[in-house]
Design a protein around this motif. Structure first.
Motif, mmCIF file in Angstrom:
data_model
loop_
_atom_site.group_PDB
_atom_site.id
_atom_site.type_symbol
_atom_site.label_atom_id
_atom_site.label_comp_id
_atom_site.label_asym_id
_atom_site.label_seq_id
_atom_site.Cartn_x
_atom_site.Cartn_y
_atom_site.Cartn_z
ATOM 1 N N UNK A 93 0.830 -1.211 0.000
ATOM 2 C CA UNK A 93 0.000 0.000 0.000
ATOM 3 C C UNK A 93 0.868 1.266 0.000
ATOM 4 N N UNK A 94 0.227 2.344 -0.451
ATOM 5 C CA UNK A 94 0.879 3.647 -0.348
ATOM 6 C C UNK A 94 1.076 4.020 1.119
ATOM 7 N N UNK A 95 2.179 4.719 1.386
ATOM 8 C CA UNK A 95 2.433 5.197 2.743
ATOM 9 C C UNK A 95 1.901 6.596 2.968
ATOM 10 N N UNK A 133 4.225 1.999 2.387
ATOM 11 C CA UNK A 133 3.886 1.856 3.810
ATOM 12 C C UNK A 133 4.890 0.984 4.553
ATOM 13 N N UNK A 134 5.933 0.494 3.874
ATOM 14 C CA UNK A 134 7.036 -0.182 4.556
ATOM 15 C C UNK A 134 8.236 -0.197 3.617
ATOM 16 N N UNK A 143 11.875 3.659 2.179
ATOM 17 C CA UNK A 143 10.510 3.370 1.726
ATOM 18 C C UNK A 143 10.024 4.390 0.694
ATOM 19 N N UNK A 144 10.945 5.123 0.083
ATOM 20 C CA UNK A 144 10.557 6.128 -0.907
ATOM 21 C C UNK A 144 11.142 5.783 -2.284
ATOM 22 N N UNK A 145 10.260 5.955 -3.281
ATOM 23 C CA UNK A 145 10.652 5.719 -4.670
ATOM 24 C C UNK A 145 10.637 7.037 -5.433
ATOM 25 N N UNK A 158 -10.420 2.841 -0.968
ATOM 26 C CA UNK A 158 -9.757 3.065 -2.254
ATOM 27 C C UNK A 158 -8.285 3.419 -2.085
ATOM 28 N N UNK A 159 -7.711 3.064 -0.961
ATOM 29 C CA UNK A 159 -6.295 3.342 -0.738
ATOM 30 C C UNK A 159 -5.449 2.698 -1.840
#
Length: 778
Positions: A629-631, A644-645, A693-695, A711-712
């Motif tokens: 999931x998105x963080x 999210x991780x 955890x960042x792209x 809708x996450x």
């Protein structure tokens, strides 16, 4: 039983003027196929036409002029019919506002392409001739001297001249005198400044549907006749009509009509009645079939023709064909290819220099989408018999239109079948089939075919194959590296077009990156890919089975597949290992198997990887998570995404997808496109940097992606370092299969552009007939 027989019911060949007989075995090989032109066009139907030259294949239908490379099917030139005729020299003088009745052929006796077309509603006929055997080079043309007429062009050629017939609109004509014919001396047709009509002859009041033959005999004498032949036009057909055109210098003359009785009377009902229809799978509408003569082919003292016909109104459409002796008009043989469960539509034929006949057509039924089929007869086959038809290009859906007739939808009126001028014994056919779910979107395809029992292989039709024919089998002599000469008999490392057998007890390590395509590999021992270096294998077929016998079966197994019959002579399963669970392909390396189409292999079952009681493993570098999931929320314009991780195994250069999170709603104006395709707000990007955890992505995102509620958004990694893919997915796609009794495992592997559309049992990843899937996951 081979799988292709699932597509072909038992065929009845009705022999006329002699007792009925069952069909011969097929023994027909489809050696190449690729998509031809598609609509919609000016007309509802394509009027499928085309021809094959030394290096090119040309579509010439009611919509476009399309030139393909013959070896690959790649489109080199595409022009609308209006654009093509405007470009014919003198440029801008041949304007066809409403193209109609295109007819086209390649004349191997002069190495020229020839096309004619009408302009609907204007009564004009146009003629164009290429200036060389290359259809992409300039063309020259002329307006034909015709009065306003119904056209209905037919086209034929021989060494002496060009012949075109057409229906006249002159008052008082009927079916017994409706057609006229023009004849142009070959020398005038090929004049350097363009076609010269000074010596053109017109013959009037011929039988309706008169069709001039194509005769490519390079040794035809000036006084030998060109034949015009057709069946009796109407709802019943019990006879043929034949004319002969002969030349004295540049002056042509025509014989009186000769009536040739058939062995029985056939039905050929008008397309406006229910008896003329053919079914498609539900909910497809019925198809209306034409009843006209579609092809006439002449060689020496024989001439052949074919058309749709039925035994009676209640029976299915079949293919009537016959052979007539030119010198005296004697009917030598006739037959009807028919089946109680399906219809054969729009057939066309050609005959080669040895007297072998090839026929292409469309087949449809209540359970089979309209598909391209081919059949043949060898010159020494029993009289009146044709081989069992073979599927060449499968339909993928039913054909649909926006404005159907009360008895269904109109289908194509014409098709083309011709001889390859540089490949003796190979026939090409262009046929309509169903491959689009869009109404009025007709589709056509080319298929090349030949008798499969020919005594030698002809020049291949694919660039990836060996031009010297089928290569000898290269066997292993011991275990070792693929690149090591000592591994192979006669110290021959397999190269392009090779047929390879890895014998029982031998373990070969594949250790190269090679663009050379191997035709086939049978693994009775073990083939492992290096896991600490990049590897690339281009191959037509990998078959994993015991027995130490090279095979080219891309579906069926050549040995019994039972739990106690899968071990080789050394007591071990044959195996293909592209990484293993304990030793996957390393994260800094890639392993790719690219499945390549080869001439002579069964197009319905190859290219492929087939495991017949052996073991097949594919294992790429593991990822801590393949999706998550998105963080944090993402705004349009952002190029950085928080997860999210933290993830491991994800790499710079990987493809990721962010799922749509805005519910599409027209009332709230969040959905403005006619469909979700191409407008789903799901976005694909490339990773350019990873920080915990960042792209960081290669370009900003176009849409918001929310991070709360039902809708996450999700982020998924699409990249794998082990890939199995089709080399040319737009042409012939590959498939993979574990047969019953096989074993293996898969992880972190991508199966890309695989699965044969419309072909049952040829899937991207196929567990066949009882393979145990306990604890398995894909």
């Amino acid at each position: 039983m081979k799988f292709v027989s699932w597509f072909s019911a038992v065929l009845l060949i009705h022999l006329l003027a002699m007792p009925a007989a069952t069909s011969l075995a097929a023994n027909v090989a489809v050696v190449s196929s690729f998509p031809a032109d598609n609509g919609p066009g000016y007309k509802m139907v394509p009027d499928t036409q085309g021809a094959v030259g030394p290096k090119h294949v040309v579509d010439f239908d009611g919509l476009n002029f399309v030139v393909h490379d013959k070896e690959t099917g790649r489109v080199l030139v595409r022009k609308t019919q209006r654009e093509f005729w405007a470009s014919v020299e003198p440029a801008g003088t041949l304007i066809a506002p409403n193209p109609w009745d295109p007819r086209f052929l390649y004349d191997a006796t002069s190495d020229r392409w020839i096309g004619v077309i009408a302009s609907d509603g204007h009564g004009h006929g146009f003629l164009a001739v290429s200036t060389s055997s290359d259809p992409t080079k300039p063309w020259k043309g002329v307006i034909l001297p015709m009065e306003k007429q119904d056209l209905g062009f037919k086209l034929g050629v021989d060494r002496n001249g060009l012949y075109a017939t057409y229906a006249s609109a002159e008052p008082g004509r009927d079916i017994h005198n409706l057609h006229d014919c023009i004849a142009i001396p070959k020398e005038d047709l090929l004049a350097p400044e363009g076609p010269n009509l000074e010596n053109l002859a017109t013959f009037t009041r011929l039988e309706h549907d008169s069709f001039p033959a194509t005769d490519l005999n390079p040794n035809k004498a000036p006084g030998d006749p060109e034949v015009i032949l057709n069946k009796e036009f109407g709802n019943d057909c019990g006879q043929l009509y034949m004319y002969r055109i002969t030349w004295q210098g540049k002056t042509a003359s025509i014989s009186e009509k000769q009536v040739i009785p058939l062995g029985k009377k056939y039905r050929s009902p008008n397309t406006t009645v229910e008896a003329a229809t053919a079914p498609q799978p539900s909910p497809g509408l019925t198809i209306r079939a034409p009843r006209r003569t579609i092809a006439v082919s002449q060689f020496g003292d024989s001439v052949y023709q074919c058309n749709n016909a039925k035994l009676d109104d209640a029976s299915r459409w079949g293919i009537f064909w016959c052979e007539v002796r030119v010198s005296d008009g004697k009917l030598l043989q006739e037959g009807l290819v028919t089946d109680a469960d399906c219809d054969y539509l729009v057939p066309s034929l050609a005959v080669d220099k040895d007297g072998n006949v090839g026929i292409g057509c469309t087949r449809t039924s209540a359970t089979e989408f309209p598909s391209v089929y081919v059949t043949m007869r060898a010159a020494d086959d029993p009289k009146g018999q044709m081989r069992e038809p073979v599927l060449a290009v499968p339909g993928t859906t039913y054909y649909r239109v926006t404005s159907p007739h009360r008895f269904g939808t109109q289908f194509g009126n014409y098709s083309s079948t011709c001889i390859d001028p540089t490949n003796p014994g190979v026939f090409w056919t262009c046929q309509e089939y169903a491959a689009s779910t869009t109404p009025d979107q007709w589709s056509t395809a080319w298929a090349a075919f030949r008798l499969s029992e020919l005594p030698h292989e002809h020049k291949v039709l694919k660039a990836v194959s060996s031009e010297s024919g089928i290569a000898p089998i290269i066997e292993t002599t011991k275990s070792g590296q693929w690149s090591d000469q000592a591994t192979w008999k006669d110290r021959r490392v397999p190269g392009a077009g090779a047929r390879v057998l890895i014998r029982s007890g031998h373990h070969v390590t594949y250790d190269v990156v090679s663009d050379q395509a191997i035709r086939g590999i049978t693994i009775s021992g073990r083939l492992s890919f290096e896991t600490d270096k990049d590897t690339l294998l281009n191959v037509g077929l990998i078959n994993i089975q015991a027995g130490d016998q090279y095979t080219e079966s891309g579906f069926d197994c050549d040995v019994p597949q039972h739990p106690h019959h899968h071990h080789g002579s050394h007591g071990h399963r044959p195996a293909l290992e592209v990484g293993t669970p304990g030793q996957p392909v390393g994260p800094s390396h890639t392993a790719t198997i690219r499945l390549v189409d080869f001439d002579g292999m069964d197009k319905q079952s190859c290219p492929a990887i087939v495991c017949c009681g052996g073991r097949m493993d594919f294992h790429g570098a593991p990822l801590s998570r393949t999706w998550l999931k998105l963080g944090q929320p993402v705004k349009a314009g952002d190029s950085t995404v928080a997860l999210d991780e933290e993830v491991t195994g994800w790499r710079v250069g990987d493809r990721v997808v962010l799922t749509a999170t805005t519910r599409q709603n027209k009332a709230k104006k969040t959905f403005t496109a006619p469909s979700l395709r191409g407008h789903s707000q799901t976005e694909e990007r490339i990773i350019t940097a990873i920080d915990s955890d960042r792209l960081t992505l290669d370009r900003p995102l176009e849409f918001d992606h929310v991070c709360e509620g039902v809708y996450r958004g999700d982020v998924a990694n699409l990249s794998r370092n082990v890939v199995v893919e089709s080399a040319d997915p737009d042409m012939v796609r590959g498939h993979t299969m574990y047969h019953v009794g096989s074993a293996g495992s898969i992880s972190y592997t991508e199966f890309r552009h695989l699965g044969k559309p419309g072909v049952l049992g040829r899937y991207s990843l196929h567990y066949h007939l009882g393979v145990c899937l306990r604890t398995a996951g894909v």
